[in-house]
Design a protein around this motif. Sequence first.
Motif, PDB file in Angstrom:
ATOM      1  N   GLN A   1       0.832  -1.196   0.000  1.00 36.58           N
ATOM      2  CA  GLN A   1       0.000   0.000   0.000  1.00 36.58           C
ATOM      3  C   GLN A   1       0.873   1.254   0.000  1.00 36.58           C
ATOM      4  O   GLN A   1       0.543   2.260  -0.624  1.00 36.58           O
ATOM      5  N   ARG A   2       1.998   1.172   0.689  1.00 34.78           N
ATOM      6  CA  ARG A   2       2.979   2.262   0.674  1.00 34.78           C
ATOM      7  C   ARG A   2       4.358   1.656   0.465  1.00 34.78           C
ATOM      8  O   ARG A   2       4.789   0.790   1.223  1.00 34.78           O
ATOM      9  N   ASP A   3       5.039   2.106  -0.580  1.00 36.63           N
ATOM     10  CA  ASP A   3       6.375   1.592  -0.856  1.00 36.63           C
ATOM     11  C   ASP A   3       7.358   2.141   0.173  1.00 36.63           C
ATOM     12  O   ASP A   3       7.269   3.303   0.584  1.00 36.63           O
ATOM     13  N   SER A   4       8.300   1.300   0.572  1.00 39.56           N
ATOM     14  CA  SER A   4       9.310   1.734   1.540  1.00 39.56           C
ATOM     15  C   SER A   4      10.688   1.309   1.053  1.00 39.56           C
ATOM     16  O   SER A   4      10.888   0.172   0.620  1.00 39.56           O
ATOM     17  N   LEU A   5      11.624   2.238   1.117  1.00 40.57           N
ATOM     18  CA  LEU A   5      12.999   1.986   0.688  1.00 40.57           C
ATOM     19  C   LEU A   5      13.725   1.221   1.784  1.00 40.57           C
ATOM     20  O   LEU A   5      13.780   1.660   2.938  1.00 40.57           O
ATOM     21  N   ILE A   6      14.280   0.054   1.435  1.00 41.21           N
ATOM     22  CA  ILE A   6      14.984  -0.740   2.439  1.00 41.21           C
ATOM     23  C   ILE A   6      16.471  -0.885   2.127  1.00 41.21           C
ATOM     24  O   ILE A   6      17.241  -1.301   2.982  1.00 41.21           O
ATOM     25  N   TYR A   7      16.870  -0.550   0.903  1.00 44.58           N
ATOM     26  CA  TYR A   7      18.272  -0.741   0.544  1.00 44.58           C
ATOM     27  C   TYR A   7      18.601   0.151  -0.642  1.00 44.58           C
ATOM     28  O   TYR A   7      17.750   0.418  -1.500  1.00 44.58           O
ATOM     29  N   GLY A   8      19.815   0.636  -0.670  1.00 44.09           N
ATOM     30  CA  GLY A   8      20.274   1.445  -1.785  1.00 44.09           C
ATOM     31  C   GLY A   8      21.788   1.392  -1.877  1.00 44.09           C
ATOM     32  O   GLY A   8      22.482   1.013  -0.924  1.00 44.09           O
ATOM     33  N   ARG A   9      22.302   1.747  -3.021  1.00 45.77           N
ATOM     34  CA  ARG A   9      23.755   1.739  -3.231  1.00 45.77           C
ATOM     35  C   ARG A   9      24.219   3.085  -3.731  1.00 45.77           C
ATOM     36  O   ARG A   9      23.629   3.658  -4.647  1.00 45.77           O
ATOM     37  N   SER A  10      25.252   3.546  -3.118  1.00 46.57           N
ATOM     38  CA  SER A  10      25.927   4.752  -3.575  1.00 46.57           C
ATOM     39  C   SER A  10      27.242   4.310  -4.206  1.00 46.57           C
ATOM     40  O   SER A  10      27.373   3.170  -4.649  1.00 46.57           O
ATOM     41  N   TYR A  11      28.243   5.193  -4.228  1.00 39.55           N
ATOM     42  CA  TYR A  11      29.523   4.803  -4.822  1.00 39.55           C
ATOM     43  C   TYR A  11      30.263   3.801  -3.932  1.00 39.55           C
ATOM     44  O   TYR A  11      31.184   3.126  -4.366  1.00 39.55           O
ATOM     45  N   ARG A  12      29.840   3.699  -2.676  1.00 37.47           N
ATOM     46  CA  ARG A  12      30.356   2.690  -1.757  1.00 37.47           C
ATOM     47  C   ARG A  12      29.167   2.121  -1.003  1.00 37.47           C
ATOM     48  O   ARG A  12      28.270   2.850  -0.586  1.00 37.47           O
ATOM     49  N   TYR A  13      29.148   0.807  -0.819  1.00 33.20           N
ATOM     50  CA  TYR A  13      27.948   0.200  -0.263  1.00 33.20           C
ATOM     51  C   TYR A  13      28.286  -1.095   0.457  1.00 33.20           C
ATOM     52  O   TYR A  13      29.375  -1.662   0.299  1.00 33.20           O
ATOM     53  N   ASP A  14      27.355  -1.519   1.256  1.00 28.16           N
ATOM     54  CA  ASP A  14      27.427  -2.782   1.980  1.00 28.16           C
ATOM     55  C   ASP A  14      26.691  -3.835   1.163  1.00 28.16           C
ATOM     56  O   ASP A  14      25.509  -3.676   0.861  1.00 28.16           O
ATOM     57  N   ASP A  15      27.412  -4.904   0.791  1.00 30.91           N
ATOM     58  CA  ASP A  15      26.779  -5.924  -0.051  1.00 30.91           C
ATOM     59  C   ASP A  15      26.331  -7.142   0.748  1.00 30.91           C
ATOM     60  O   ASP A  15      26.090  -8.210   0.179  1.00 30.91           O
ATOM     61  N   SER A  16      26.232  -7.003   2.067  1.00 30.05           N
ATOM     62  CA  SER A  16      25.710  -8.115   2.851  1.00 30.05           C
ATOM     63  C   SER A  16      24.231  -8.304   2.540  1.00 30.05           C
ATOM     64  O   SER A  16      23.520  -7.345   2.213  1.00 30.05           O
ATOM     65  N   PRO A  17      23.747  -9.536   2.624  1.00 31.23           N
ATOM     66  CA  PRO A  17      22.344  -9.795   2.253  1.00 31.23           C
ATOM     67  C   PRO A  17      21.364  -8.980   3.100  1.00 31.23           C
ATOM     68  O   PRO A  17      21.575  -8.746   4.289  1.00 31.23           O
ATOM     69  N   VAL A  18      20.302  -8.560   2.464  1.00 36.26           N
ATOM     70  CA  VAL A  18      19.244  -7.808   3.136  1.00 36.26           C
ATOM     71  C   VAL A  18      18.187  -8.795   3.617  1.00 36.26           C
ATOM     72  O   VAL A  18      17.772  -9.688   2.876  1.00 36.26           O
ATOM     73  N   ILE A  19      17.788  -8.634   4.862  1.00 31.12           N
ATOM     74  CA  ILE A  19      16.783  -9.519   5.451  1.00 31.12           C
ATOM     75  C   ILE A  19      15.409  -8.873   5.291  1.00 31.12           C
ATOM     76  O   ILE A  19      15.200  -7.725   5.685  1.00 31.12           O
ATOM     77  N   ILE A  20      14.486  -9.625   4.710  1.00 30.26           N
ATOM     78  CA  ILE A  20      13.146  -9.103   4.409  1.00 30.26           C
ATOM     79  C   ILE A  20      12.108  -9.976   5.116  1.00 30.26           C
ATOM     80  O   ILE A  20      12.101 -11.196   4.944  1.00 30.26           O
ATOM     81  N   PRO A  21      11.232  -9.367   5.916  1.00 35.04           N
ATOM     82  CA  PRO A  21      10.159 -10.149   6.552  1.00 35.04           C
ATOM     83  C   PRO A  21       9.225 -10.734   5.496  1.00 35.04           C
ATOM     84  O   PRO A  21       9.053 -10.175   4.418  1.00 35.04           O
ATOM     85  N   TYR A  22       8.622 -11.851   5.858  1.00 33.17           N
ATOM     86  CA  TYR A  22       7.777 -12.547   4.889  1.00 33.17           C
ATOM     87  C   TYR A  22       6.566 -11.719   4.484  1.00 33.17           C
ATOM     88  O   TYR A  22       6.138 -11.783   3.334  1.00 33.17           O
ATOM     89  N   HIS A  23       6.016 -10.926   5.412  1.00 29.39           N
ATOM     90  CA  HIS A  23       4.827 -10.150   5.049  1.00 29.39           C
ATOM     91  C   HIS A  23       5.170  -8.975   4.140  1.00 29.39           C
ATOM     92  O   HIS A  23       4.280  -8.255   3.705  1.00 29.39           O
ATOM     93  N   HIS A  24       6.475  -8.783   3.846  1.00 35.33           N
ATOM     94  CA  HIS A  24       6.915  -7.793   2.852  1.00 35.33           C
ATOM     95  C   HIS A  24       7.650  -8.499   1.715  1.00 35.33           C
ATOM     96  O   HIS A  24       8.674  -8.002   1.235  1.00 35.33           O
ATOM     97  N   ASN A  25       7.125  -9.648   1.284  1.00 38.21           N
ATOM     98  CA  ASN A  25       7.854 -10.453   0.299  1.00 38.21           C
ATOM     99  C   ASN A  25       7.608 -10.026  -1.142  1.00 38.21           C
ATOM    100  O   ASN A  25       7.793 -10.807  -2.061  1.00 38.21           O
ATOM    101  N   SER A  26       7.198  -8.778  -1.343  1.00 42.04           N
ATOM    102  CA  SER A  26       7.078  -8.206  -2.685  1.00 42.04           C
ATOM    103  C   SER A  26       7.981  -6.985  -2.741  1.00 42.04           C
ATOM    104  O   SER A  26       7.923  -6.126  -1.852  1.00 42.04           O
ATOM    105  N   LEU A  27       8.813  -6.903  -3.767  1.00 39.41           N
ATOM    106  CA  LEU A  27       9.758  -5.809  -3.824  1.00 39.41           C
ATOM    107  C   LEU A  27      10.000  -5.346  -5.250  1.00 39.41           C
ATOM    108  O   LEU A  27       9.730  -6.068  -6.209  1.00 39.41           O
ATOM    109  N   ARG A  28      10.504  -4.124  -5.345  1.00 34.52           N
ATOM    110  CA  ARG A  28      10.844  -3.513  -6.631  1.00 34.52           C
ATOM    111  C   ARG A  28      12.313  -3.135  -6.600  1.00 34.52           C
ATOM    112  O   ARG A  28      12.783  -2.469  -5.676  1.00 34.52           O
ATOM    113  N   ILE A  29      13.036  -3.575  -7.625  1.00 35.63           N
ATOM    114  CA  ILE A  29      14.475  -3.338  -7.709  1.00 35.63           C
ATOM    115  C   ILE A  29      14.737  -2.399  -8.883  1.00 35.63           C
ATOM    116  O   ILE A  29      14.321  -2.670 -10.008  1.00 35.63           O
TER     117      ILE A  29
END
Length: 957
Positions: free
Chosen positions: A637-665
């Motif tokens: 219902q409302r999109d929320s930003l959970i991860y982003g990359r700049s010129y330097r970033y953390d590439d460790s896996p992102v943990i996503i709760p099951y009730h938010h198992n739809s995402l846009r990349i």
Amino acid sequence: MKLKTYATFFFLLLLCSSLSAGWQRPITNYTRHAYKAGNQNWGLHQHENGWMYVANTNGLLEFDGAGWNLYPMHNAKARAMKIGNDGRIYIGGIGRFGYFTPNRLGGLDYTCLSDSLPPNSSIGVIWNILQDKNRICFQSDRSLFYWENDHLEYLECSGEIYTSSIVYNKFYIGAAEGLLILDGKDFTVVPGSEILGRISSLLPYNGKVLIATRYNGLFTYDGEKIEKYTCAADEFMKKNRVFCAALNHSLLAIGSVQDGVCLLNLEKNEIDVISISSGLQNKTVLSMAFDTQENLWLGLDNGIDYIHLNSRISSLYGNKPVIGSGYTSYLYRDKLYLGTNQGLYYTVPSVDLNQTIPMEFIPGTGGQVWSFLNHDDKLFCASDNGIFVIDGVNVEHLDGLRGTRLLVSLSHRPDVLIVGTYGKYSGLHLLQKESGKWKVAGRLRNFTYSAKSLLAEKTGNVLWITNKDRGVCRLQLSDDLKEVINLKNYNNHSFPTGYDACLAQINNETVVVSHYGLWRYNQVTDSLEEYSELESLLDGKTSYTYLTTDISHNMWYVVGGALKLLRYDAMKNTYYKNPHESFLKGSLIENNESVNICDDQAVVGTEEGFSLVSLSPVTTDVTPLSLQIRRVYLTGQRDSLIYGRSYRYDDSPVIIPYHHNSLRIQYNVNTYDPSQASLYSFRLSNGSDKGQWSEYSENSVKEFTGLHEGKYVFSVKLMTDKDQEPVITSFAFEVLPPWYRAWWSYLIYAVMLSGLLYYIYYRIADSRKRLLMQKELELYRQKQEFKKESELKDKKIDILKEENLQSELRYKSEELIRTTLNIVRKNEILLDIKREVLGISHSISEENLVSLRRKTLRLLGQIDTNIEHDDDLQAFQSTFDSVHHDFFRKLEKAYPELNNKDKLLCAYIQMNLLSKEIAPLLNISLRGVEISRYRLRKKLGVEEGENLAEFLQKFSK
């Protein structure tokens, strides 16, 4: 037919209105509305990942090739920025300076350094930021601030500082005193530098310091002396107030306040001025920088411009529609004719960029111009106004025909041309040459379709024509070319009408280019068939709007609004394609594309006019593009930003709760040429399932919905040349299981299951125990019931026995009564006989019947004896004993002295018989019964007053 000859070429020049023109480099304009920040841009730098960073009035601007982001610096206006070696982006402005660092969401966080200065410190305006080894220097208009090892120091300068630079490991300062060299904390003035005036920029060039001044031109300093560098840009620099400069090899870009930028080739001493007339947004250049593609970025007083110095594309009038939209072009007798929606123009072939060339309009041709045909050493022009015939210096208009669109020639009839028209004049018309003059001979009969595309076969009187509504048709003309004698439509269910199509002659085959792919004519089957071989060389089965070949057999085609090139290698007799040779996307006129090859360039019609595309590939080194996963949003219902990359970033896996198992990349590549389409392919891996790469497309966003729990890796790659390394990036994430499938849930389930199993076991054991108890109880109950039943049965048996006994007793009593009654009746009978015999006896006389009397008496004696001694007595006693519990036996045992008569009397009393009933039974009188009762009481010892019957009852128990 009336021929109108307008003039000779000399006379035409006098009549035509002259428009100066020029082929110009493409320039991309980014307005403040596009990047959504302040108007002024004071500094530009490119990060090693290819992204551009700009010191904008409102803060730090970031451009990743797809979108702009603004990061404010705490209510301060920015004036300078520098990308440090430590991964920070340092920024300074009015009264404040600090740095930005990336955060986990792909943005930048600001840290202020100037706040650590002592209170009431005067900072001024930070105009430049330099990196001197491990320390960062913030240069203001009068001070230098050093940041090193998390410690801040500052150094005051005696005069105003105009600019600063570190050149060949020396710290140079352009100040009011001249050129200064900073050594430690000491400033040394370079001798002779007072002639420089205000210094705008200090650059390294050939081991020397190249000095660009505000008004006095260029100078060099070799470490010993300052010399004037005379060049072709001196006049430009003197007039236009130089503000900044940038150097790339031998190309010096000089930014001015009053007339844009001057490009100076230091080796050739040639200049190229680019200003508003060339496509800039305004004349004032505040900053500039060359990127890794050797193109030039300009920070303007209002906006940001990107000059594509190495682009293979140049545009007429800087991509401004001065002469209208371009529909057709042709190089004829050293003049380039251009047909637009405003009329017919001509100019000279292309020359150097940004050079003024004449542009002439041919009077009388105003309106839509569609196509050219070179025939009979003349140039035929088809337009709304009819047909114009250009012959050297002469321009003729053929009367009698309007709405012309196409012309084709027949190989065996050089004296005729076929004209395709539309509108009021729809159909085919014949042009014929008579007495050296071309004229309109008339309309071909039996055909009234408008013509979108027209093609003549090499042999015979056969034409192909396309029309959006009528489809693709093949026409057979009569021998005199005055009528259509046969028409066949070639559309089918796989290739329906409703879309524009065009015709092309490819490798001696008739090819139809359409929304449904490529089709070729099969003469054997007389039908159109899919041209899969050619589609595989181009872009596959897709929608094509244009296709043509040049003299070198290269194929030019349009797919998805972009012009592409399939090259032909004559040595290998093969075709090959460079995926980067995609041009002018979004600028072409759909279904009216036009490509005309002039030497080593292609003249292409666009919505804004015309562009040149060079056939020679760019020779500069191609810097690998930076492909990046930019942002990841959870959708709902409302999109929320959970991860982003700049010129330097953390590439460790992102943990996503099951009730938010739809995402846009969102992902993008740092390409700054809008005419170049970037093609992406992606795949989603889940554990051992690596997934399949998708088809390449321009889509830079991918959405996933309802992902199952697990660990995923989203990968995206960029289409590159076959000899280049693939550009791939990835993003790892994990979708947690729902709470009811989490590990602790399974633990709870295990505990609950164990508890349930134990409970079931307990219940089973308890139920077994209870069942056993129930069975035992049931058995006990059954035993009790059996016992009760047995007792009941016994009781019933007893009752039955008692009833039987009672019945038997009743029977015995009845028998006894009958016996007694029989005895009574017998005795009564006998008594009656006795009385009768007595009567007889009394009636007989003694005299005569002595003997009879004697006999009668003897009979009476026998009757008495029978009455007293009947055999029935024993039967009576037996029956009475069975009924009255051995009454006679017990009585006899107790009173053996009783005679039979006494016993009988007792029995009769026991039977509750009255005395009058007993008398006949004993064959005595009633008095005799009373006497017998009395005697019996004496024998039994019964006291007076004691009931004799009750006494006798005890013998029947």
